[in-house]
Enzyme design. Structure first.
Site, mmCIF file in Angstrom:
data_model
loop_
_atom_site.group_PDB
_atom_site.id
_atom_site.type_symbol
_atom_site.label_atom_id
_atom_site.label_comp_id
_atom_site.label_asym_id
_atom_site.label_seq_id
_atom_site.Cartn_x
_atom_site.Cartn_y
_atom_site.Cartn_z
ATOM 1 C CG HIS A 37 -5.998 12.467 -40.002
ATOM 2 N ND1 HIS A 37 -5.832 11.395 -39.163
ATOM 3 C CD2 HIS A 37 -7.123 13.088 -39.586
ATOM 4 C CE1 HIS A 37 -6.811 11.356 -38.288
ATOM 5 N NE2 HIS A 37 -7.611 12.362 -38.514
ATOM 6 C CG ASP A 152 -18.428 12.182 -38.832
ATOM 7 O OD1 ASP A 152 -19.627 12.177 -39.194
ATOM 8 O OD2 ASP A 152 -18.074 12.345 -37.666
#
Ligand code: PAF
Length: 284
Positions: A37, A152
């Site tokens: 992140h 993802d």
């Protein structure tokens, strides 16, 4: 860094930046932040004048029996990490702020076809939940660009398609998958794994690489390769969900003459569901 939990306050805060034509980058997250992140924040800082991150565990993208209640919430630590990385604004709304009505007729955003494949088949409604919350967040933040991790990959394609279909003026950027030294893709859900399972989990990336090597060595029986990988993963202690060789553009099963490929997989290990992929051009 400013931490803001109300939509109106966030709009007021960003108003002057927009008037000054500052470039705003947005990094949406569900918190429990890891190095992957934080690399999205680094990338956002390279691309923009002002970086907004969000932390919101979105109930709409969890199915019945999934881990919405148990999803790790580590707000204070996340706030520290974002601040030390140079993020300018953290938007952290409550569920009531994002979904003020439980009215079943609230608008949702559905991205057809793509949302039914792979993870969409195993998690019905998941991508409608993702597409809906991301559309709402885009409407709230109104960023110039938004950055998503490519771990993802299906989510990345869903978001690209919704942005395109709804003519949203947001550039979608995919950032490389951050991995542990073992090769395991970093994920908020890795925290569900024991030490032993963490070592086992690295074999998923090993199987993706082995499949790529087989394709690059001229193997043309794609279904056989997929089945071999599934069996290997099962013998290594994973429970199968899917392991597929697909076209990068639309996640349809690859044909022998396709060369922009993604090998994409999801497996269960202990309490975790792990996803991973590798994307490459097959040069033969
Ligand atoms: O990838 C995630 O963390 C979530 O799916 C997202 C994009 C923040 C939407 O809730």
């Amino acid at each position: 860094m400013y931490t803001i939990d109300s939509i109106n306050q966030l709009r007021n805060h960003l108003w002057q930046a927009k008037l000054d034509h500052k470039i705003i980058a947005f990094v949406p997250t569900m918190g429990n932040l890891h190095e992957g992140h934080l690399q999205l924040i680094d990338r956002a800082l390279e691309e923009a004048d002002l970086v907004v991150a969000s932390i919101f565990v979105n109930p709409l993208q969890f199915g019945p029996g999934e881990d919405f209640n148990g999803y790790p919430r580590t707000f204070m630590g996340d706030q520290e990490k974002l601040m030390s990385r140079g993020c300018h604004v953290l938007f952290a709304p409550t569920v009531d702020e994002m979904y003020p009505t439980t009215n079943v007729s609230s608008t949702v955003v559905k991205v057809p076809h793509l949302d039914q494949l792979l993870c969409g088949a195993s998690r019905p409604g998941h991508f409608t939940g993702v597409a809906t919350v991301v559309s709402k967040l885009f409407g709230i933040v109104q960023p110039d660009l938004a950055i998503f991790g490519l771990k993802d990959y299906q989510q990345f394609l869903v978001i690209k398609q919704l942005t395109n279909d709804l003519c949203l003026p947001v550039k979608i950027i995919g950032a490389p998958i951050a991995r542990a030294e073992s090769g395991l893709a970093l994920s908020s859900r890795n925290g569900y794994l024991s030490e032993k399972e963490l070592r086992q989990a690295a074999q998923l990336y090993g199987c993706l690489i082995a499949c790529r090597v087989a394709l690059e060595s001229g193997e043309t029986e794609l279904l056989k390769l997929e089945e071999q990988a599934q069996c290997q993963l099962e013998s290594a202690g994973f429970k199968r969900d899917y392991f597929k060789i697909c076209r990068q553009s639309d996640l349809q099963p690859a044909n022998i003459d396709d060369n922009e490929l993604v090998i994409i997989a999801a497996v269960y290990l202990g309490k975790a569901r792990l996803i991973d992929n590798i994307r490459f051009t097959l040069l033969l």
